[in-house]
Structures are given as structure tokens and as C-alpha cells.
Motif scaffolding. Sequence first.
Motif: not given
Length: 372
Positions: A247-251, A266-269
Motif C-alpha cells: 500500500l505504501e508503493i500504491l500511495r 479521486i482515489i481512496t484506499i
Amino acid sequence: MKTQSLASFFDKQNNKPGVDRSIISMEGSSFLQLNIRFGLVALLVGLVINLFFLVFAPQLFSVRQFVLSFVVSICITLSIANMVAFFQMTRFANTSRFWVFIGSYYVFNIVGMLLGTEISFYIVNLLLEGRITPRFHPHEYPVNTAIVMVVGTLVLFYYFQKADKLAAVRAKESDLIRLSQLQSEAQLQALQSKINPHFLYNALNSIASLIHENPDRAEEMTIKLSKLFRYSISKGQENIHPLKDELEILRTYIDIERVRFGDRMIITIDSPVELDHYLVPRFLIQPLVENSIKHGLKNAASNAEIRVLVRLQDQRLLISVYDNGTPFPDEMEMGYGIQSSYDKLRLLYKDNYDLQLVNQPKHVLISIPTNV
């Protein structure tokens, strides 16, 4: 298309040792089958013996000799076969000391010969004389022992050769399996270190255009891009890592795209903290989000809306990437994002995964086991 599993789709697109000392193999056969098999061999041997007497020593041929030849052959053969089969169940057959193995093998052969010899005479006396003579027949032992030693040695050499060939085949199979594993590792490393060239091209163009317009944003985007590349080349030998790192890579990737597109997406995790320690393939989710951004910005009526959802269900990790782009068509060509994620799943999980395209609502769904 409401739901499409990708396993069959990609299958169409992209056209699992020591010396075996077993002398009489019991694998896949019972004692009954063993005795039937060697009983037939004994009958053949008895027939050969009788033909020998009939042709070369007809004066010695008699009813008693005829019966005795068959009975002795059957009794000794079956007795030795069962003794050797019993030998393989003992610790002597599995010893690493070669001479203990050889000595034990011959002892069991000779014991089988002694038992078979005496049993055969009891049976012959019972059949021809109607009585059993309670005495031993030591005069038969030397000849029978010599025959057993010769035949037993030939059998031993035959099965040692067979075992050597089997060991060589197993070694070759082991090498092939290892080679396949190394090939899979190499493929995974290539996939994990691969950044979509289109994304890199667009990101560098954006940096170039921002250098004069907004140097601070250009610097920020350069740092983020550098960080993303550091993720792709660091820990190169690890095929999986904690979900938290993924998820850190994704952010980091999302931060770069936000510099490019600003409020257009607009992107939410949505991923509970308690799932952070579960292991997932490296660079599994980022290509899917990249795919959603590409098609969402292209096909959405307004802004691209993307949601990444991670949940735990029945000891499996469910990863969903939603977007508000146009639905998946019934027939589609896989782009970089879905193809990359599929390849990682196939190499790491074999058949123990699922990857689906779902249209109500539109999302890509991945299911993987938690006990990797």
C-alpha cells in the motif's frame, strides 16, 4: 459481461534422490498379487526342468520327478519371494551400511530356500504317498543353495542397475524442477522491477513541463518517481512482502498521478490496519490502479473515481479495485495492468488464486490465500 474469471482467458492467451534398494517391489501390489506373479514364474521353471529331464535324462523321468519338479519350483520360488518381500519391511533393507544390506539379503534368500525345500517334500509325500515324513533333506541344500546364490546375485545386480537408472531419472527431474523454479523466480523479478513504460514516459513529460511552470511541483514529482523506482529495485530477491509495504508503493504511485491530474481523479484506499502484516506479491495492486486511472479518465463522464478495498474472508485476502469507467466488454484484450497482476499470481500461487472482472459494480477482484 457481469463476471469473468481470467484463469481460462489467460490459459487461451498463453499457449509439479537416493538409491532405491527394493528387490521385489510391493508398490501398488498386494501379497496375493506378488504370489500369483511369482507362482506363474515358478510354473514356467518347473516346466523347463521337466522338459530337461524328458529330453536329456528320460531314464530319470517319472511321475514323482514330474510332480517334484513343479512342487519344488513353486515352493522355493514363493518362499524366497515372500522372504525377500519381508526383508524389505525390516530395518536391514534401509540400512546405510552396504555389507549389512547384502548379507541380510542373502540370509533371507537362504532361509526362504530352506523353508521352500522342506515344504515341497512334505507336499510331495502327502500327494504321492498320502503321508508326511517328519525328516529334513540336507542333501538337497547344497544344490539349491548354489542355485539361489546365483539367481539371487543376478536379481540383485539387475535391481541395482534399475535403481541407479531410477536415481538418475529422479536427479534429472529434480534438476528440471529446480530449473523451473529458477525460471519462475527470474520471471517474478522481471515483473517486479518492471514499470509501465507509458507511465514513465508520461511522468517524465509532466516533469519537463512543470520545471518552468511550477518548479516545486516538478521537484516533488521527481522525488516521488525516484521513490517508486527505489521500491521496484530494492529487496529484489523478495517475491512477496507485507500488505503495508504494498500500500505504501500504491500511495507513492498515486501521489505522482495526483501531481499530473490534480482534481481530475479521486482515489481512496480502504484497508484495515489489522491486515497490514499479511503477505502479498510485490507490485500487485499498483498496475490495477494504473489501469483504472487510464480507463477511468478516458471513459468517465466527469472525474475518475477509484477505490481500493481490502478485506479478509475465510482465511483469504480479497483485494478489489473499483472504478467508474465503462464496463468491461465481453471480449477484451488484456493490457499491462491486469496482465502483470495475473502473471504474478500464476507464478506464485499456481491454481490457488482467483482473478475476476466484475461489472456490477465495475471492479477487478483478486482472491489469494493468507498462508503463503
